[in-house]
Design a protein around this motif. Sequence first.
Motif, short mmCIF file in Angstrom:
data_model
loop_
_atom_site.label_atom_id
_atom_site.label_comp_id
_atom_site.label_asym_id
_atom_site.label_seq_id
_atom_site.Cartn_x
_atom_site.Cartn_y
_atom_site.Cartn_z
N TRP A 162 0.82 -1.36 -0.10
CA TRP A 162 0.03 -0.01 0.02
C TRP A 162 0.93 1.21 0.03
CZ3 TRP A 162 -0.88 4.22 3.07
CH2 TRP A 162 -2.25 4.87 2.90
N GLY A 163 1.95 1.32 0.71
CA GLY A 163 2.80 2.62 0.83
C GLY A 163 3.71 2.50 -0.17
N GLY A 164 3.81 1.85 -1.14
CA GLY A 164 4.65 1.66 -2.41
C GLY A 164 4.30 2.81 -3.40
N TRP A 165 2.74 2.69 -3.27
CA TRP A 165 2.13 3.79 -4.41
C TRP A 165 2.67 5.15 -3.92
CZ3 TRP A 165 -0.67 8.07 -4.53
CH2 TRP A 165 -1.30 8.21 -6.04
N GLY A 166 2.42 5.40 -2.76
CA GLY A 166 2.68 6.92 -2.21
C GLY A 166 4.28 7.16 -2.37
#
Length: 292
Positions: A162-166
């Motif tokens: 999930w945090g990889g998009w950000g």
Amino acid sequence: MSCSTCIQGVVHEGEPTGATSVLHGKTCYVTPPLSSSTESVSTIVYLSDTFGLNLVNAKLLADRLVAETGCRVLVPDVIPGGPAPLALMYAGDTRKADVPAWNLLGWLRLIWAQMTIVYLGARFKLWAAPQKAYTTSILPFVRAVRVELPLDAKLGVVGFCWGGWGSTNLCKEPRAQGRPESLIDVQFCGHPYDLKTPEMIIDAVRTYNVPFSMAIGDEDEFLKVEAVRQTEAALRQQLGSGDGERGYNYEIQIYEGCTHGFVVRASRGNEVETSRAEDARAQAIRWLKMYL
């Protein structure tokens, strides 16, 4: 979040050494300071998977990052609705079980697991894409961290699932509106979520020349290995080899036999994923140390 492996994995053993506090309006896990001789003035922001601070794995990896890089590491809670409870992971692992047709109890467990996933997914807004949190939580937090850093400090970001998009999209952000400098100085992501096109990664590398590193499994359910190969080819064609040849620094490492989530939630019983996860963590540390 439609990837079933986003909610599967193993809780790792260990005792975090940092502490939880509120920073810039967000609950954060903050790694402990090192001795003055090894501590850096730079900071790493760790954007977690959907389990956030509920999963000790993120805190343990943050501790590893500070020990290896000397940089302060912040793990903020920026997930809409709060991080997913670990009950979701247990349900996700139960759902993947291979149950014989005659095993009534096993089928009841599968039904319970699916109902748990649907309920918790709705309760904690887990199916909301990270884009919904980006402008309201992730970007403001990272900008606030940048502002407080000393002038000679650098800012790195790591993101998982999930945090990889950000973390990827932060590569395209200016330090402030109208400024020519990038907000962050280096980025690493492991099995990022929802990077649907090669252009999303190409733009992340090209906009401000932020050094970009990614670890991905060849069995990733979300970002298929074919799409990763296409992205690598497009990067080479448009930006060069990634070793600074045309002013761009990037790398994409594909790990054989690994599924989505392996860097953070690899099972200790899976020797292949455990070994590859260690390799991917070493990749992240090497990349961060190179540019921080």
